[in-house]
Motif scaffolding. Structure first.
Motif, short mmCIF file in Angstrom:
data_model
loop_
_atom_site.label_atom_id
_atom_site.label_comp_id
_atom_site.label_asym_id
_atom_site.label_seq_id
_atom_site.Cartn_x
_atom_site.Cartn_y
_atom_site.Cartn_z
N PRO A 1 44.02 -4.96 -26.30
CA PRO A 1 42.82 -4.27 -26.81
C PRO A 1 41.64 -5.24 -27.00
O PRO A 1 40.49 -4.89 -26.73
CB PRO A 1 43.28 -3.69 -28.15
N LEU A 2 41.93 -6.45 -27.45
CA LEU A 2 40.88 -7.46 -27.63
C LEU A 2 40.26 -7.84 -26.29
O LEU A 2 39.04 -7.90 -26.13
CB LEU A 2 41.48 -8.70 -28.30
N ILE A 3 41.12 -8.09 -25.31
CA ILE A 3 40.64 -8.49 -23.99
C ILE A 3 39.78 -7.38 -23.37
O ILE A 3 38.72 -7.63 -22.80
CB ILE A 3 41.86 -8.85 -23.08
N GLN A 4 40.22 -6.15 -23.54
CA GLN A 4 39.49 -5.05 -22.90
C GLN A 4 38.18 -4.74 -23.62
O GLN A 4 37.16 -4.47 -22.98
CB GLN A 4 40.42 -3.86 -22.70
N GLU A 5 38.18 -4.85 -24.93
CA GLU A 5 36.92 -4.67 -25.66
C GLU A 5 35.92 -5.79 -25.29
O GLU A 5 34.73 -5.54 -25.14
CB GLU A 5 37.16 -4.63 -27.16
N THR A 6 36.42 -7.02 -25.14
CA THR A 6 35.55 -8.13 -24.75
C THR A 6 34.87 -7.83 -23.41
O THR A 6 33.68 -8.08 -23.23
CB THR A 6 36.37 -9.44 -24.65
N ALA A 7 35.64 -7.27 -22.49
CA ALA A 7 35.09 -6.93 -21.16
C ALA A 7 34.13 -5.75 -21.22
O ALA A 7 33.15 -5.70 -20.47
CB ALA A 7 36.23 -6.64 -20.18
N PHE A 8 34.38 -4.80 -22.13
CA PHE A 8 33.53 -3.61 -22.19
C PHE A 8 32.27 -3.80 -23.02
O PHE A 8 31.26 -3.13 -22.81
CB PHE A 8 34.32 -2.41 -22.73
N LYS A 9 32.38 -4.70 -23.97
CA LYS A 9 31.26 -4.97 -24.88
C LYS A 9 29.99 -5.33 -24.12
O LYS A 9 28.89 -4.95 -24.52
CB LYS A 9 31.70 -6.17 -25.74
N ILE A 10 30.16 -6.04 -23.00
CA ILE A 10 28.97 -6.50 -22.26
C ILE A 10 28.36 -5.39 -21.41
O ILE A 10 27.37 -5.62 -20.72
CB ILE A 10 29.26 -7.76 -21.43
N ASN A 11 28.92 -4.18 -21.46
CA ASN A 11 28.18 -3.03 -20.93
C ASN A 11 26.93 -2.79 -21.78
O ASN A 11 25.89 -2.38 -21.27
CB ASN A 11 29.03 -1.76 -20.98
N ASP A 12 27.08 -3.01 -23.10
CA ASP A 12 26.00 -2.73 -24.05
C ASP A 12 25.19 -3.96 -24.42
O ASP A 12 23.99 -3.86 -24.70
CB ASP A 12 26.58 -2.19 -25.37
N LEU A 13 25.87 -5.10 -24.51
CA LEU A 13 25.22 -6.31 -25.01
C LEU A 13 25.19 -7.38 -23.93
O LEU A 13 26.14 -7.50 -23.15
CB LEU A 13 26.03 -6.88 -26.19
N HIS A 14 24.12 -8.17 -23.90
CA HIS A 14 24.13 -9.38 -23.07
C HIS A 14 25.26 -10.26 -23.59
O HIS A 14 25.45 -10.37 -24.80
CB HIS A 14 22.79 -10.09 -23.20
N PRO A 15 26.03 -10.90 -22.68
CA PRO A 15 27.18 -11.68 -23.19
C PRO A 15 26.77 -12.73 -24.23
O PRO A 15 27.55 -13.02 -25.15
CB PRO A 15 27.79 -12.31 -21.93
N ARG A 16 25.58 -13.27 -24.13
CA ARG A 16 25.17 -14.26 -25.14
C ARG A 16 25.10 -13.60 -26.53
O ARG A 16 25.46 -14.22 -27.52
CB ARG A 16 23.80 -14.85 -24.76
N ASP A 17 24.66 -12.35 -26.58
CA ASP A 17 24.56 -11.65 -27.86
C ASP A 17 25.91 -11.11 -28.33
O ASP A 17 26.06 -10.72 -29.49
CB ASP A 17 23.57 -10.48 -27.75
N ALA A 18 26.86 -11.07 -27.41
CA ALA A 18 28.20 -10.57 -27.76
C ALA A 18 29.11 -11.70 -28.25
O ALA A 18 30.23 -11.44 -28.68
CB ALA A 18 28.83 -9.89 -26.55
N GLN A 19 28.63 -12.93 -28.18
CA GLN A 19 29.50 -14.08 -28.48
C GLN A 19 29.95 -14.07 -29.95
O GLN A 19 29.13 -13.92 -30.85
CB GLN A 19 28.76 -15.38 -28.17
N THR A 20 31.25 -14.24 -30.16
CA THR A 20 31.80 -14.38 -31.52
C THR A 20 32.74 -15.60 -31.53
O THR A 20 32.96 -16.21 -30.48
CB THR A 20 32.58 -13.11 -31.96
N GLY A 21 33.26 -15.93 -32.69
CA GLY A 21 34.26 -17.00 -32.79
C GLY A 21 33.74 -18.27 -33.44
O GLY A 21 32.56 -18.40 -33.74
N PRO A 22 34.66 -19.22 -33.67
CA PRO A 22 34.29 -20.43 -34.42
C PRO A 22 33.17 -21.26 -33.79
O PRO A 22 32.33 -21.79 -34.52
CB PRO A 22 35.60 -21.23 -34.48
N ALA A 23 33.13 -21.36 -32.48
CA ALA A 23 32.14 -22.26 -31.86
C ALA A 23 30.71 -21.76 -32.10
O ALA A 23 29.81 -22.54 -32.40
CB ALA A 23 32.41 -22.42 -30.36
N VAL A 24 30.49 -20.45 -31.98
CA VAL A 24 29.13 -19.92 -32.15
C VAL A 24 28.74 -19.91 -33.63
O VAL A 24 27.55 -19.88 -33.96
CB VAL A 24 28.98 -18.54 -31.48
#
Lengths: 266, 266
Positions: A201-224
Motif C-alpha cells: 500500500p505504501l509503494i502504490q500510494e507513493t506512485a499514485f501521489k504524484i498524479n496530484d503532486l509534483h514529486p518534489r512536493d510529495a517528498q516525505t521522510g527523514p532526509a527532507v
C-alpha cells in the motif's frame, strides 16, 4: 493503415517481444514469423502468437512488410549484418537508447517504435495508456508507424533519437532504479522474517501521489526533514551492508540538496 | 472500544497529524483539541476537525483520554518535558523509528500507533488498507490501541520498537528514496521541456508489477542486462551532474551485484 497489408516478423522473444507481439496479435496484425537465436524461446512465443518460428537467421521469412527488432541492444548490429535480403521492407527497433541510424547502411526504410513501459514475459499488460515514441527516416513510414502505434495506444508522439535517449534515461531512474529500491526494502524485511507485501500500500500510494503532486512536493521522510539523528540510526543498522549504506547516504544527501535548491528557486 | 469514551488531543499539525486527525474525525472519535507550536497551523487543522486549538503548550486540555503526539521526532522530548499534567491518560506517538520508551519517566501509560503510509497535507487518503503497527507498555492499552486502529483499517499488527524501526528503514527505501527517484527523473524531463506526466503509466506499472512478481524478478533495464555500453552512454549524459551520476553508478552496481547473488542462490 490496413493491418492485413502489413505482414510482420518479430525478431526476439524476450520481455518486449512477447508483450508487444501479444498486443499486435490481439489487434489482428498478421505476424508471419518469430525469430530468436534460442529455439526454445522462439517456439514459446511462436506458439503464443500462433505463427511460424525459427532460430536460424537465414530462415527468416523475406516476405514481411515490417521487421520488428526487439532484441538486446548489444545484439542488434550482428543481427542486422546477418539479415537475409528484405530491403524493400520497413525495419523497426523498439529501444529507448538506440539511435535511428543504427539501421543506416543495412536497409532503405527504417524506424523506431518505442513503448515507454516495463515489460515482463509473465505479466500481461494493457497497452492502451502506454506512450509510444515514433521515429522514421522518411515521412511515409513515420505515418505508418504512427498508425500502428495508435492501433495499440491512445498516446503516440514523434520524438528524435536524442530526445528518446533522455526519456529512456529518465525511465531508468523512474522504473529500473525504483524497482531495485523495492528489492532492497524487501531484503530488509525478508531478512527479519517480515512479509514483503506489507509495503505494497505504501509503494502504490507513493506512485499514485504524484498524479496530484509534483514529486518534489510529495517528498516525505527523514532526509527532507533534516532529521540527522534518525538518519544516523538508520545508517548504523546498515553497518554490515556497505553498498546499501552508501545508497542510503547518497540518496539522503540528494534529497537534502534538492530541497535547498527548491527553496532557493522560490 | 467506545469512541465516545475516548476524548483525544492531537499534538502536531503536519502531514501525519492532518491525515490521521481527519480519519479519526470521520470515524467519530471526539477530538477535543489540536496543539501546534505554530498558531496558524493549529488553527487550520483545528478548523478542519471542528475543534479547539492552541499554540501554547500550557493551554493543552488535560481532560483527554488520549494524547496523540504527531510531531517531528526531534521535537518530541521537549514537548514531553513541557506537557501539563495529564498523567492518567494514554500518551501515543505515531513514528516509525522512535522507541516506545521515549515516554518513560514522563507518564504512566503509553503506546505507539504507527501507520505505514506516506502522508501529505493536501492529499486525502483512504485508511482502510493502511497497515497499523501497535505497541504499548501495558496490555490494556495495547488492546485499546488495537481497537482504535481497527476502527480505521483492516490491517493491524503488534510490533516491537526494534521491528518497527526495521520496517521504517525499509519504508525509507520503498517510499522516500523512490519518490526522490521520481524527482530526479522529472528533472531530466523538465530540463528538456518534456511533460513529466509522460512517466506516470511507467511509474504506476512498476509499483503494481510487484503485486505479482518478487521485485528481483520484476527487474528490467540496462544494469540487469549488463549492458555496459548503454550504462556508459547514460553516465556521459550525466557528466555535469556529479551527484546524480554517482547515484546512477551506485544503483547500477547494486542491481548487477544483486543479480549475481540471486543466481548464486538458485
Amino acid at each position: 493503415m490496413n493491418p492485413e497489408k502489413n505482414k510482420i516478423v518479430i525478431l526476439g522473444a524476450g520481455n518486449v517481444a512477447t508483450q508487444l507481439g501479444l498486443a499486435l496479435y490481439e489487434n489482428e496484425f498478421p505476424i508471419i514469423q518469430v525469430y530468436s537465436r534460442t529455439l526454445a524461446s522462439a517456439e514459446i512465443l511462436g506458439k503464443q502468437l500462433k505463427t511460424a518460428y525459427t532460430a536460424n537467421i537465414q530462415d527468416i521469412n523475406t516476405e514481411a512488410d515490417m521487421y520488428i527488432f526487439a532484441i538486446k541492444d548489444s545484439a542488434l548490429p550482428s543481427v542486422l549484418k546477418n539479415m537475409p535480403p528484405a530491403n524493400k521492407s520497413l525495419w523497426v527497433h523498439v529501444a529507448g537508447s538506440v539511435p535511428l541510424d543504427v539501421f543506416a547502411g543495412y536497409t532503405e526504410r527504417y524506424g523506431v517504435l518505442y513503448p515507454l513501459q516495463t515489460f515482463s514475459k509473465s505479466r500481461k499488460i494493457s497497452f492502451s495508456n502506454i506512450p509510444f515514441f515514433i521515429e522514421a527516416n522518411n515521412s511515409a513510414d513515420e505515418l505508418l508507424l504512427e498508425n500502428v502505434a495508435f492501433s495499440l495506444s491512445d498516446k503516440v508522439m514523434r520524438f528524435s533519437s536524442e530526445k528518446r535517449k533522455l526519456l529512456h534515461l529518465a525511465a531508468v531512474f523512474a522504473c529500473n532504479f525504483t524497482n531495485h529500491l523495492y528489492t532492497l526494502s524487501t531484503q530488509i524485511l525478508e531478512k527479519h522474517g517480515i512479509d514483503r507485501n506489507i509495503l505494497l500500500p505504501l509503494i502504490q500510494e507513493t506512485a499514485f501521489k504524484i498524479n496530484d503532486l509534483h514529486p518534489r512536493d510529495a517528498q516525505t521522510g527523514p532526509a527532507v526533514r533534516n532529521d540527522d539523528e534518525m538518519i544516523g540510526q538508520h545508517l548504523e543498522i546498515l553497518d554490515n551492508q556497505p553498498l546499501m549504506k552508501e545508497i542510503y547516504r547518497l540518496l539522503s544527501e540528494s534529497i537534502s540538496r534538492d530541497k535547498i535548491n527548491g527553496e532557493r528557486d522560490t
